[in-house]
Design an enzyme around this catalytic site. Structure first.
Site, PDB file in Angstrom:
ATOM      1  CD  GLU A 103      -2.810  -1.267   2.609  1.00 35.64           C
ATOM      2  OE1 GLU A 103      -2.198  -0.417   3.529  1.00 35.64           O
ATOM      3  OE2 GLU A 103      -3.722  -1.861   2.503  1.00 35.64           O
ATOM      4  CE1 TYR A 161      -8.306  -5.206   6.017  1.00 38.89           C
ATOM      5  CE2 TYR A 161      -7.287  -3.995   4.254  1.00 38.89           C
ATOM      6  CZ  TYR A 161      -7.131  -4.980   5.317  1.00 38.89           C
ATOM      7  OH  TYR A 161      -6.123  -5.435   5.797  1.00 38.89           O
ATOM      8  CD  GLU A 191      -4.532  -4.032  12.442  1.00 37.83           C
ATOM      9  OE1 GLU A 191      -4.512  -3.025  11.256  1.00 37.83           O
ATOM     10  OE2 GLU A 191      -4.649  -5.291  12.391  1.00 37.83           O
ATOM     11  CD  GLU A 250      -2.908  -6.172   4.156  1.00 35.24           C
ATOM     12  OE1 GLU A 250      -3.817  -5.418   4.549  1.00 35.24           O
ATOM     13  OE2 GLU A 250      -1.477  -5.834   4.130  1.00 35.24           O
TER      14      GLU A 250
END
Length: 648
Positions: free
Chosen positions: A299, A410, A507, A462
């Site tokens: 990313e 996501y 996170e 992911e």
């Protein structure tokens, strides 16, 4: 008379400008809707007992693999990296409520789930009355463990008072036991590796931390700065992964810029390419024969935006001019992305030069994509700008040096004015990401359409959701796998799917708040692992290679039962009175109810624009509409919800 004429002319001109503006935005939305928001018809036969069947036992071009993903900054102990220094930095001496600002739409679009922006201090709050402060003594142990709110300081120095809260750069970090230990993957990787292996996955994604290998800037050459013992330890861990029968996907840069590189500007300067290649050569020379998939950058646009444009990740510290000009063609964002593109190309060439014919290593990137849509008619421009900067430019610049395209997905973002809207009718992760499986199908087709001439296979590097209760995660997993399968049977060459992640971990700027793991972690009890029901569901899908109608119905009915009973679950985003989500995370979550909305793959019905003008126009035109509302598909009414039982 002259004044009246001027007023009439001004009114006419204003009317023309308003009409032209509305018409231009309506035209832009019409084009955007036609490309991105038309109803999605699922190609999957939902009446079949087996909804999806992945060729996990095949070989060659038809092979499909499942995997699990993690990163050094999330899991490694004994790591004094930039993230640890960032988290331990002095907190701001203001209450949290005073520092909240709505999340910027562009930055929010760039952030992967769990990659929140740190909330900056509003200028209108700077001069507010300060509360009285007094020192409070604390034990050294309490300070080390990170529980302190107050510290004793020298006389005359400002300290935090007992009624004043602090705002840390990393939330939900100082208020948990032993945050610096993360998941102890460095000192004891077998716990995570065994959990991964027991699911049946064939690929394990991990990373090598740059700062652990090169703890200081190599101004006088590598011999004086390289930690060769750490390099050997990483080699041992990678071999340990292989001893469990799993292939290795290795990430070289996963949001972890060494602190020494951040001090001189990091990826804003060309010399970082040389340092990165020094690091890359060390790693490749050491482990190239035992790595199957390489991810050079994870990313990159997320890192550049949150570090160099927003200044909310370690190593950024942009000045006002850099922030103001960051999105320009010559701004800091495009500058950093350019150097990272060159670094990828050089790393790609070196890896292939060193890889033997027998290993056949594949090299790619893990590119974050979120599905963005406008809340109102005048939000289309913001969505277009965000997509223009983040979706394709980096991949375009390196497309001739990719063996696979990694997609990190996501969910969706709804852009409203200056920020991101929390749509009350939508389901969200704990970290504020809208749940939208259809978006993964749309994204895969968009990228395949753009790069199909390159014959690139896709890997979902992911995909996951933060959900401590595990009620959202189970249908989330099922529905996103159905989205992947639907893309495959409609022509997109997807060869693998990696779930994020094994165990709850650190996170980024959200600390230990959002829970992404298939396995819960009891940090107060020696990091004890407790597998969630989703761990067993994931194991069943991986070992069988199938998604069944029964598993789908069970997972969905349990979530809907909780929604009907008006149960709540943690939510780590604050929301202002206008429904805009604040930029930073929370040390302690609020509670948000589960939502009774059918967001399953192929079932999500997109609302129209929600601004007042669009709502008014719909009310006026509704009697003349000939489009019938889609009838929702019926669920298996007779299905009895029972615990998932099977043996591994």
């Amino acid at each position: 008379m002259t004044i009246v004429t001027l007023l009439v002319s001004a009114t006419q001109l204003a009317g023309i400008l308003v009409t032209v503006t509305v018409a231009a935005n309506a035209f832009s939305f019409s084009r955007y809707r036609k490309k991105n928001l038309l109803p999605l018809r699922s190609p999957i036969d939902e009446s079949a007992d087996i909804l999806a069947s992945f060729n996990v036992d095949a070989e060659g071009e038809d092979e499909f693999f499942f995997g699990l993903a993690t990163a050094p900054a999330h899991v490694e102990d004994r790591l004094n990296d930039a993230w640890l220094q960032f988290a331990e930095d002095e907190p701001r001496k203001k209450s949290y409520k005073e520092v909240l600002e709505p999340a910027d739409a562009l930055m929010g679009a760039a952030a992967g789930d769990g990659g929140s922006q740190q909330a900056p201090l509003p200028s209108n709050e700077v001069n507010k009355t300060k509360k009285k402060r007094k020192p409070v003594k604390l034990s050294i142990e309490a300070m080390i463990r990170g529980f302190q709110k107050y510290i004793e300081v020298d006389e005359g120095e400002e300290v935090l008072g007992e009624n004043e809260e602090v705002h840390h750069k990393v939330t939900a970090w100082h208020n948990v036991p032993h945050p610096e230990e993360r998941l102890r993957f460095w000192s004891g990787p077998d716990i995570e590796l065994k959990l991964a292996k027991d699911t049946g996955v064939s690929v394990f994604r991990l990373g090598i931390d740059w700062s652990r290998i090169m703890p200081a800037e190599p101004v006088n050459g590598l011999k004086e700065t390289v930690n060769f013992a750490a390099l050997e330890r990483y080699k041992w861990i990678i071999n340990r992964v292989r001893s469990y029968g799993m292939k290795v996907m290795l990430t070289l840069f996963h949001h972890s810029l060494p602190a020494w590189a951040g001090e001189y500007g990091g990826w804003k300067l060309e010399k970082t390419i040389d340092y990165f290649m020094d690091f890359t050569r060390l790693v490749v020379d050491s482990v190239s024969d035992i790595v199957d998939y390489w991810v050079t950058f994870n990313e990159p646009h997320v890192f550049c935006m949150l570090t160099y444009c927003a200044g909310t990740w370690p190593g950024g510290n942009p000045d006002m001019l850099e922030v103001a000009t960051s999105a320009l063609p010559t701004g800091v964002y495009n500058q950093a992305m350019h150097w990272m593109a060159i670094a990828h190309s050089k790393a790609y060439d070196y890896i292939h030069a060193k890889s033997s014919t027998s290993t056949k290593s594949k090299v790619g990137v893990a590119h974050h994509v979120s599905f963005m849509r406008p809340y109102g008619l005048f939000d289309v421009a913001a969505v277009t700008l965000a997509n223009t900067l983040t979706t394709f430019p980096y991949v375009d610049s390196i497309s001739d040096r990719l063996d696979f395209m990694g997609i990190n997905y996501y969910g969706q973002e709804v852009v409203c004015g200056p920020g991101l809207k929390l749509v009350e009718a939508d389901e969200y992760s704990e970290s504020g990401r809208g749940v939208y499986p259809d978006g993964l199908f749309r994204v895969l087709h968009q990228f395949h359409e753009r790069y199909k001439h390159l014959n690139l296979p896709f890997i979902i590097t992911e995909n996951g959701v933060s959900d401590e209760t595990d009620l959202i995660r189970r249908p989330y997993l099922i529905e996103h796998l159905l989205a992947v399968y639907a893309a495959m049977i409609t022509g997109v060459p997807v060869i693998g799917y990696l779930f994020w992640t094994i165990s709850d971990n650190w996170e980024w700027a959200d600390g230990y708040g959002p829970k992404f793991g298939l396995v819960a972690v009891d940090r107060a009890n020696n990091l004890a692992r407790i597998p969630r029901p989703s761990y067993h569901l994931f194991t069943k899908v991986v070992t069988t290679g199938k998604v069944t109608r029964e598993d789908r119905a069970r997972a969905w009915s349990e979530l809907q039962l909780a929604a009907k009973q008006k149960k709540t679950r943690p939510f780590y985003r604050a929301v202002n009175k206008h429904g805009l989500m604040y930029a930073g995370g929370l040390d302690e979550p609020t509670q948000r109810p589960y939502i009774q909305r059918d967001w399953r793959f192929g079932h999500y019905q997109m609302e129209g624009l929600q601004d007042p003008l669009s709502r008014l126009s719909r009310c006026i035109l509704r009697p003349f509409s000939i489009i019938k509302k889609r009838e929702p598909q019926k669920d298996d009414a007779e299905l009895v919800v029972q615990p998932l039982q099977f043996s591994i």
